[in-house]
Design a protein around this motif. Structure first.
Motif, PDB file in Angstrom:
ATOM      1  N   ALA A 396      37.751 -13.845 -27.934  1.00  0.00           N
ATOM      2  CA  ALA A 396      37.487 -14.616 -26.812  1.00  0.00           C
ATOM      3  C   ALA A 396      37.385 -13.892 -25.530  1.00  0.00           C
ATOM      4  O   ALA A 396      38.132 -12.830 -25.302  1.00  0.00           O
ATOM      5  N   ARG A 397      36.283 -14.168 -24.805  1.00  0.00           N
ATOM      6  CA  ARG A 397      36.014 -13.094 -23.490  1.00  0.00           C
ATOM      7  C   ARG A 397      35.403 -13.900 -22.584  1.00  0.00           C
ATOM      8  O   ARG A 397      34.638 -14.954 -22.840  1.00  0.00           O
ATOM      9  N   PRO A 398      35.379 -13.942 -21.295  1.00  0.00           N
ATOM     10  CA  PRO A 398      34.830 -14.638 -20.345  1.00  0.00           C
ATOM     11  C   PRO A 398      33.176 -14.260 -20.453  1.00  0.00           C
ATOM     12  O   PRO A 398      32.930 -13.124 -20.718  1.00  0.00           O
ATOM     13  N   ALA A 399      32.386 -15.364 -20.096  1.00  0.00           N
ATOM     14  CA  ALA A 399      30.928 -15.039 -20.198  1.00  0.00           C
ATOM     15  C   ALA A 399      30.671 -13.984 -19.330  1.00  0.00           C
ATOM     16  O   ALA A 399      31.065 -13.935 -17.804  1.00  0.00           O
ATOM     17  N   GLY A 400      29.654 -12.998 -19.512  1.00  0.00           N
ATOM     18  CA  GLY A 400      29.485 -11.639 -18.616  1.00  0.00           C
ATOM     19  C   GLY A 400      30.497 -10.659 -18.309  1.00  0.00           C
ATOM     20  O   GLY A 400      30.308  -9.878 -17.597  1.00  0.00           O
ATOM     21  N   ASP A 401      31.609 -10.651 -19.250  1.00  0.00           N
ATOM     22  CA  ASP A 401      32.535  -9.523 -19.249  1.00  0.00           C
ATOM     23  C   ASP A 401      32.092  -8.695 -20.038  1.00  0.00           C
ATOM     24  O   ASP A 401      31.638  -8.753 -21.273  1.00  0.00           O
ATOM     25  N   HIS A 402      32.163  -7.494 -19.585  1.00  0.00           N
ATOM     26  CA  HIS A 402      31.938  -5.991 -20.322  1.00  0.00           C
ATOM     27  C   HIS A 402      33.137  -5.353 -20.338  1.00  0.00           C
ATOM     28  O   HIS A 402      34.019  -5.542 -19.325  1.00  0.00           O
TER      29      HIS A 402
END
Length: 574
Positions: A396-402
């Motif tokens: 799971a990760r925030p959208a747009g996270d790199h």
């Protein structure tokens, strides 16, 4: 040398003159003086030592610096300055054990040498001995309480131990002690402080520090962005957006790069609210005249250009759309598409091509590629995740996270509930997790860069945990890891094998971007496991050449290929 210079056979006078230059930081003149002495007396110990002090900080002269310092120490084995300098060189080469030994020897001769205590702390932390590292750093600070670098390094060790509150205090002190210039140093310290303070639940401290830096440097883009990120993390999204728009409006179209009137002119097109291609190393600004523009966000009365005239943008030869993240778009890719059409010049990474590279589009974009495993991906809200039973591990990760800073592995419902308790943002990306361990139990992540759809190997990270980052893998500290990475860069197709190499080529074709990259793993089956493929993949060459000579052979080829692409597009070719 001037007419008043001592004759070439007057070694004491030559030494005095060279030392005077050295003390005044006229290092080129000092170096020339020491070399004149050594031409007459090759084993002159002081000239060797002082020349070594200069060479150790000269990029590309590490090998000579080491040879000179070793010759010096063979004659003066107890010289603390020489021991310290050689230790720094060893540390840059990834030899933390050798560096630590040299720093200890330097400290035995000069117990008050605070830099040696500081560097010993860094080396010990690299060796996985954080408690000893803290003791060394504490001694550096006791010796020199105003030693900002020691406070910063102490904060890094504490953060690595999960002691984020103490780390925040240490980093605050490092920022307080840092000089006003260069701003880049203060920005780096502020960035580290912001990350640590967030984990300590002390974003108010980070905001206060960021506001102070912003007041001192209101037009520095990195400081503006750091303050905006803190505001967003504190749920002040409107304030962050206003800050970014004000900065873009005040900055306008910012010229830079080469001043040669014959240099190709490139518009670097960005936008408030978008995710951008990292340009720091990729774009060779010595070869191109640049015009950087950040479009204002939707809803601004003067969007998208503010006070910038369209005609001034049409004077460029080529447009580089640096909006590279379809998951962090905020509608700006559509605005960029319209502006590119209005400018009417060749476009690198057209906005429409970026839109198809969102993470949840990967299964469709790369469907049925032989030899490729593309995990399932979905876009959900926290409320939707709350009703999802975790039967198989999910990332799971925030959208747009790199960068993996906010990437978590959910192995079951308990992990899901703990993650939701952290109040993640409104849009999340869930990805099916695949165990990609190699037969030796290590985890490997390969990075490929695509320039004009052609693949170039960039790096290989080898770690002991599923969250593989290059910096976290500590590649510099393992000769075996570096040897394996070198084999990958020398002949990535041989490492991948025909099946995975063909899959890589097809990924580049389907991305169909002028600049992009992918992270992947080579599975024991010979297939590739795709992590991500988009235009926001980071390219840099920060590793020292002495420790990574093979990277300095291969990575510049990527930058050169991109420069050729820009030149061709600016000339109307391709």
């Amino acid at each position: 040398m001037t007419d008043a210079s001592p004759p070439p056979d007057d070694v004491p006078a030559l030494l005095a003159e060279a030392q005077a230059h050295h003390a005044a930081m006229r290092l080129d003149e000092a170096e020339a003086g020491y070399r004149r002495i050594l031409a007459r007396e090759p084993d002159h110990p002081l000239a060797l030592g002082l020349l070594g002090l200069i060479l150790v900080d000269r990029p590309g002269q590490e090998a000579e610096a080491q040879a000179v310092l070793e010759r010096h120490l063979a004659r003066r084995p107890s010289d603390s300055a020489g021991l310290y300098s050689l230790g720094r060189l060893k540390a840059r080469q990834g030899d933390d054990a050798g560096a630590a030994d040299l720093f200890r020897r330097a400290m035995a001769q000069s117990p008050g040498l605070a830099p040696a205590h500081n560097e010993l702390g860094v080396a010990l932390n690299g060796l996985g001995r954080p408690d000893e590292a803290l003791a060394a750093l504490d001694q550096a600070i006791a010796t020199d309480p105003a030693y900002g670098a020691a406070h910063a390094n102490r904060g890094a060790v504490l953060a690595g131990l999960g002691r984020f509150g103490e780390a925040t205090d240490a980093q605050l002190e490092a920022l307080r002690l840092a000089p006003a210039e260069p701003v880049a140093l203060r920005t780096s310290l502020l960035k580290t402080l912001t990350r640590t303070a967030g984990k300590a639940g002390r974003l108010d401290v980070a905001e206060a520090a960021a506001r102070a830096e912003h007041a001192a440097h209101p037009r520095d883009p990195d400081i503006v962005e750091l303050l905006a990120e803190v505001l967003e993390a504190e749920d002040h999204a409107r304030d962050a957006l206003a800050l970014r728009n004000d900065h873009a409006r005040q900055t306008g179209a910012q010229p830079g790069g080469a001043t040669d009137p014959e240099a190709p002119r490139i518009l670097l097109l960005g936008a408030v609210g978008g995710g951008h291609v990292p340009l720091r190393y990729l774009l060779d600004t010595s070869r191109f005249a640049t015009l950087a523009l950040g479009m204002l966000s939707h809803g601004q009365p003067d969007a998208p250009l503010g006070g910038v005239a369209l005609a001034s943008l049409q004077a460029v030869d080529v447009v580089f759309n640096t909006l590279g993240d379809a998951d962090r778009d905020a509608g700006q890719l559509a605005a960029a598409k319209r502006l590119c059409a209005a400018i009417g010049k060749p476009v690198i990474n057209p906005p429409a091509a970026i839109l198809k590279t969102a993470r949840d589009q990967a299964p469709r974009l790369f469907a049925r590629i032989e030899g490729l495993v593309t995990p399932g991906v979905r876009r959900v809200s926290p409320a939707e995740l709350a009703h999802l039973s975790i039967e198989r591990p999910l990332l799971a990760r925030p959208a747009g996270d790199h960068g993996g800073e906010n990437l978590v592995l959910l192995r079951g419902d308990a992990d899901r509930d703990a993650y939701l308790a952290s109040e993640p943002p409104d849009t999340l990306i869930l990805t099916d997790f695949h165990d990609f361990r190699s037969p030796d139990g290590l985890w490997r992540k390969h990075r490929i860069i695509f320039v004009d759809r052609r693949p170039y190997p960039y790096h290989l990270a080898i770690g002991r945990d599923w969250l593989v980052h290059y910096w976290r893998a500590e590649m510099a500290r393992s000769a075996d890891k570096k040897a394996e990475e070198e084999r990958f860069l020398d002949d990535w197709r041989a490492v991948f094998g025909p099946r995975a190499a063909a899959a890589t080529e097809e990924i580049g074709r389907r991305l169909n971007l002028d600049y992009a990259g992918m992270d992947c793993a080579l599975l024991p089956s010979g297939e590739l496991l795709l992590f991500e493929a988009n235009a926001c993949i980071l390219l840099h060459l920060d590793e020292p050449e002495a420790a990574f000579p093979y990277k300095h052979r291969h990575v510049p080829q990527i930058r050169e290929a991109f420069s050729r692409l820009v030149i061709d597009r600016a000339a109307g070719r391709g």
